[in-house]
Design a protein around this motif. Structure first.
Motif, PDB file in Angstrom:
ATOM      1  N   ILE A 188       1.151  -1.248  -0.024  1.00  0.00           N
ATOM      2  CA  ILE A 188       0.115  -0.121   0.255  1.00  0.00           C
ATOM      3  C   ILE A 188       0.984   1.303  -0.001  1.00  0.00           C
ATOM      4  CG2 ILE A 188      -1.976  -1.537   1.494  1.00  0.00           C
ATOM      5  CD1 ILE A 188       0.148   1.244   3.556  1.00  0.00           C
ATOM      6  N   ILE A 189       0.234   2.261  -0.932  1.00  0.00           N
ATOM      7  CA  ILE A 189       1.213   3.785  -0.775  1.00  0.00           C
ATOM      8  C   ILE A 189       0.295   4.781  -0.314  1.00  0.00           C
ATOM      9  CG2 ILE A 189       2.276   5.323  -1.986  1.00  0.00           C
ATOM     10  CD1 ILE A 189       3.246   3.113  -3.332  1.00  0.00           C
ATOM     11  N   GLY A 190       0.233   5.707   0.652  1.00  0.00           N
ATOM     12  CA  GLY A 190      -0.659   6.318   1.003  1.00  0.00           C
ATOM     13  C   GLY A 190      -0.130   7.580   2.182  1.00  0.00           C
ATOM     14  N   TYR A 191      -1.138   7.626   2.791  1.00  0.00           N
ATOM     15  CA  TYR A 191      -0.790   9.319   3.509  1.00  0.00           C
ATOM     16  C   TYR A 191      -1.561   8.727   4.636  1.00  0.00           C
ATOM     17  CZ  TYR A 191      -4.799  11.577   1.794  1.00  0.00           C
ATOM     18  OH  TYR A 191      -6.329  11.873   0.998  1.00  0.00           O
ATOM     19  N   LYS A 214      -4.217   5.872  10.939  1.00  0.00           N
ATOM     20  CA  LYS A 214      -5.228   5.721   9.555  1.00  0.00           C
ATOM     21  C   LYS A 214      -4.572   5.977   8.914  1.00  0.00           C
ATOM     22  CE  LYS A 214      -8.596   5.319  12.710  1.00  0.00           C
ATOM     23  NZ  LYS A 214     -10.206   5.950  13.664  1.00  0.00           N
ATOM     24  N   VAL A 215      -4.565   5.366   7.770  1.00  0.00           N
ATOM     25  CA  VAL A 215      -3.506   5.431   6.041  1.00  0.00           C
ATOM     26  C   VAL A 215      -5.072   5.643   4.952  1.00  0.00           C
ATOM     27  CG1 VAL A 215      -1.647   4.827   4.527  1.00  0.00           C
ATOM     28  CG2 VAL A 215      -1.680   4.734   7.048  1.00  0.00           C
ATOM     29  N   LYS A 216      -4.626   6.825   4.432  1.00  0.00           N
ATOM     30  CA  LYS A 216      -5.851   6.857   3.271  1.00  0.00           C
ATOM     31  C   LYS A 216      -4.854   6.032   1.955  1.00  0.00           C
ATOM     32  CE  LYS A 216      -8.758   8.879   0.961  1.00  0.00           C
ATOM     33  NZ  LYS A 216     -10.535   9.305   1.505  1.00  0.00           N
ATOM     34  N   ILE A 217      -4.884   5.128   1.848  1.00  0.00           N
ATOM     35  CA  ILE A 217      -4.445   4.333   0.723  1.00  0.00           C
ATOM     36  C   ILE A 217      -4.921   4.667  -0.815  1.00  0.00           C
ATOM     37  CG2 ILE A 217      -4.651   2.223  -0.302  1.00  0.00           C
ATOM     38  CD1 ILE A 217      -3.678   2.035   2.797  1.00  0.00           C
ATOM     39  N   VAL A 218      -3.801   5.361  -1.313  1.00  0.00           N
ATOM     40  CA  VAL A 218      -3.742   6.018  -2.759  1.00  0.00           C
ATOM     41  C   VAL A 218      -3.619   4.920  -4.077  1.00  0.00           C
ATOM     42  CG1 VAL A 218      -2.940   8.258  -4.431  1.00  0.00           C
ATOM     43  CG2 VAL A 218      -2.907   8.659  -1.916  1.00  0.00           C
ATOM     44  N   THR A 219      -2.795   4.371  -3.220  1.00  0.00           N
ATOM     45  CA  THR A 219      -1.687   3.257  -4.503  1.00  0.00           C
ATOM     46  C   THR A 219      -2.108   1.934  -3.474  1.00  0.00           C
ATOM     47  OG1 THR A 219      -1.161   1.828  -6.420  1.00  0.00           O
ATOM     48  CG2 THR A 219      -0.013   3.440  -4.808  1.00  0.00           C
ATOM     49  N   SER A 220      -2.779   0.436  -4.484  1.00  0.00           N
ATOM     50  CA  SER A 220      -1.974  -1.018  -4.054  1.00  0.00           C
ATOM     51  C   SER A 220      -1.937  -1.925  -4.753  1.00  0.00           C
ATOM     52  CB  SER A 220      -3.506  -1.077  -2.640  1.00  0.00           C
ATOM     53  OG  SER A 220      -3.260  -1.829  -2.210  1.00  0.00           O
ATOM     54  N   ASP A 221      -1.533  -2.956  -4.632  1.00  0.00           N
ATOM     55  CA  ASP A 221      -1.863  -4.140  -5.170  1.00  0.00           C
ATOM     56  C   ASP A 221      -3.285  -4.649  -5.206  1.00  0.00           C
ATOM     57  OD1 ASP A 221       0.800  -4.101  -5.601  1.00  0.00           O
ATOM     58  OD2 ASP A 221       1.098  -6.059  -3.813  1.00  0.00           O
ATOM     59  N   ASN A 222      -4.828  -4.559  -3.498  1.00  0.00           N
ATOM     60  CA  ASN A 222      -5.373  -4.896  -3.945  1.00  0.00           C
ATOM     61  C   ASN A 222      -6.708  -3.354  -4.057  1.00  0.00           C
ATOM     62  OD1 ASN A 222      -8.274  -5.558  -2.760  1.00  0.00           O
ATOM     63  ND2 ASN A 222      -7.862  -5.898  -0.741  1.00  0.00           N
ATOM     64  N   LYS A 223      -7.050  -2.974  -5.311  1.00  0.00           N
ATOM     65  CA  LYS A 223      -7.573  -1.934  -5.479  1.00  0.00           C
ATOM     66  C   LYS A 223      -9.422  -1.662  -5.169  1.00  0.00           C
ATOM     67  CE  LYS A 223      -4.663  -1.821  -9.469  1.00  0.00           C
ATOM     68  NZ  LYS A 223      -3.086  -0.887  -9.406  1.00  0.00           N
ATOM     69  N   ASP A 224      -9.656  -2.651  -4.531  1.00  0.00           N
ATOM     70  CA  ASP A 224     -10.726  -2.970  -3.942  1.00  0.00           C
ATOM     71  C   ASP A 224     -10.601  -1.778  -2.637  1.00  0.00           C
ATOM     72  OD1 ASP A 224     -11.986  -4.276  -5.537  1.00  0.00           O
ATOM     73  OD2 ASP A 224     -11.706  -6.652  -4.093  1.00  0.00           O
ATOM     74  N   ILE A 225      -9.560  -1.301  -2.253  1.00  0.00           N
ATOM     75  CA  ILE A 225      -9.240  -0.664  -0.551  1.00  0.00           C
ATOM     76  C   ILE A 225      -8.742   0.896  -1.319  1.00  0.00           C
ATOM     77  CG2 ILE A 225      -8.782  -2.576   0.554  1.00  0.00           C
ATOM     78  CD1 ILE A 225      -5.832  -1.667   0.669  1.00  0.00           C
ATOM     79  N   GLY A 265      -8.302   4.043  -2.036  1.00  0.00           N
ATOM     80  CA  GLY A 265      -9.307   5.699  -1.446  1.00  0.00           C
ATOM     81  C   GLY A 265      -9.699   5.448  -0.320  1.00  0.00           C
ATOM     82  N   ARG A 266      -9.379   4.035   0.440  1.00  0.00           N
ATOM     83  CA  ARG A 266     -10.480   3.895   1.695  1.00  0.00           C
ATOM     84  C   ARG A 266      -9.604   4.143   2.671  1.00  0.00           C
ATOM     85  NH1 ARG A 266     -13.306  -1.905   1.319  1.00  0.00           N
ATOM     86  NH2 ARG A 266     -14.696  -1.590   0.081  1.00  0.00           N
ATOM     87  N   THR A 267      -9.981   4.489   3.907  1.00  0.00           N
ATOM     88  CA  THR A 267      -9.169   5.130   5.080  1.00  0.00           C
ATOM     89  C   THR A 267      -8.792   3.527   6.014  1.00  0.00           C
ATOM     90  OG1 THR A 267      -9.918   6.945   4.683  1.00  0.00           O
ATOM     91  CG2 THR A 267      -8.477   6.313   6.635  1.00  0.00           C
ATOM     92  N   ILE A 268      -7.309   3.052   6.191  1.00  0.00           N
ATOM     93  CA  ILE A 268      -7.676   2.101   6.708  1.00  0.00           C
ATOM     94  C   ILE A 268      -6.389   2.456   8.287  1.00  0.00           C
ATOM     95  CG2 ILE A 268      -7.513   0.400   5.153  1.00  0.00           C
ATOM     96  CD1 ILE A 268      -5.807  -0.595   4.614  1.00  0.00           C
ATOM     97  N   ALA A 269      -6.847   0.996   9.298  1.00  0.00           N
ATOM     98  CA  ALA A 269      -5.947   1.712  10.168  1.00  0.00           C
ATOM     99  C   ALA A 269      -4.816   0.129  10.321  1.00  0.00           C
ATOM    100  CB  ALA A 269      -6.347   1.247  11.871  1.00  0.00           C
ATOM    101  N   LEU A 270      -3.016   1.268  10.940  1.00  0.00           N
ATOM    102  CA  LEU A 270      -2.785  -0.342  10.230  1.00  0.00           C
ATOM    103  C   LEU A 270      -1.738   0.569  11.323  1.00  0.00           C
ATOM    104  CD1 LEU A 270      -1.660   0.564   6.311  1.00  0.00           C
ATOM    105  CD2 LEU A 270      -2.476  -1.406   7.965  1.00  0.00           C
ATOM    106  N   LEU A 271      -0.538  -0.325  11.793  1.00  0.00           N
ATOM    107  CA  LEU A 271      -0.189  -0.503  12.784  1.00  0.00           C
ATOM    108  C   LEU A 271       1.022   0.420  12.240  1.00  0.00           C
ATOM    109  CD1 LEU A 271       0.468  -3.870  14.657  1.00  0.00           C
ATOM    110  CD2 LEU A 271      -1.226  -2.226  15.922  1.00  0.00           C
TER     111      LEU A 271
END
Length: 113
Positions: free
Chosen positions: A26-29, A41-52, A54-60
């Protein structure tokens, strides 16, 4: 046990990359950060998983690595980053990049005058 000093110091707004527990890149901010809990909480700009995208996900935070600041040196790079700022809704970054583009344009006019 790891201390907070063992992880990179991340801040809200930092561009980061990392891997999900399922292995996708994932790459995001960072939109928000809880340094006590070690969660970003990271806003995903691009990922191998295209379904995520534009989403915001919590990561360690230990899953993330800060990306180096871009050293923009030409008009095309600035225009690309302006498009990215618009796509991500980052008004402050958009204004910063627009000002940089305007100063470059002004400098070119002065040199060519």
């Amino acid at each position: 046990m790891l201390s907070n000093n063992d992880f990179p110091k991340l801040e809200t707004g930092d561009w980061v990359k990392g891997n999900l527990h399922t292995g996708e890149l994932i790459i995001g901010y960072i939109e928000s950060l809880s340094s006590l809990e070690g969660i970003a909480k990271v806003k995903i700009v691009t990922s191998d998983n295209k379904d995520i995208n534009g989403r915001t996900i919590a990561l360690l935070t230990n899953q993330l690595k800060r990306l180096p600041a871009a050293n923009v040196s030409n008009k095309e790079q600035i225009l690309f980053l302006i498009d990215l700022a618009l796509a991500t809704g980052d008004e402050e970054w958009f204004k910063e990049l627009s000002a940089k583009l305007n100063s470059m344009t002004q400098l070119l006019k002065e040199v060519n005058a």
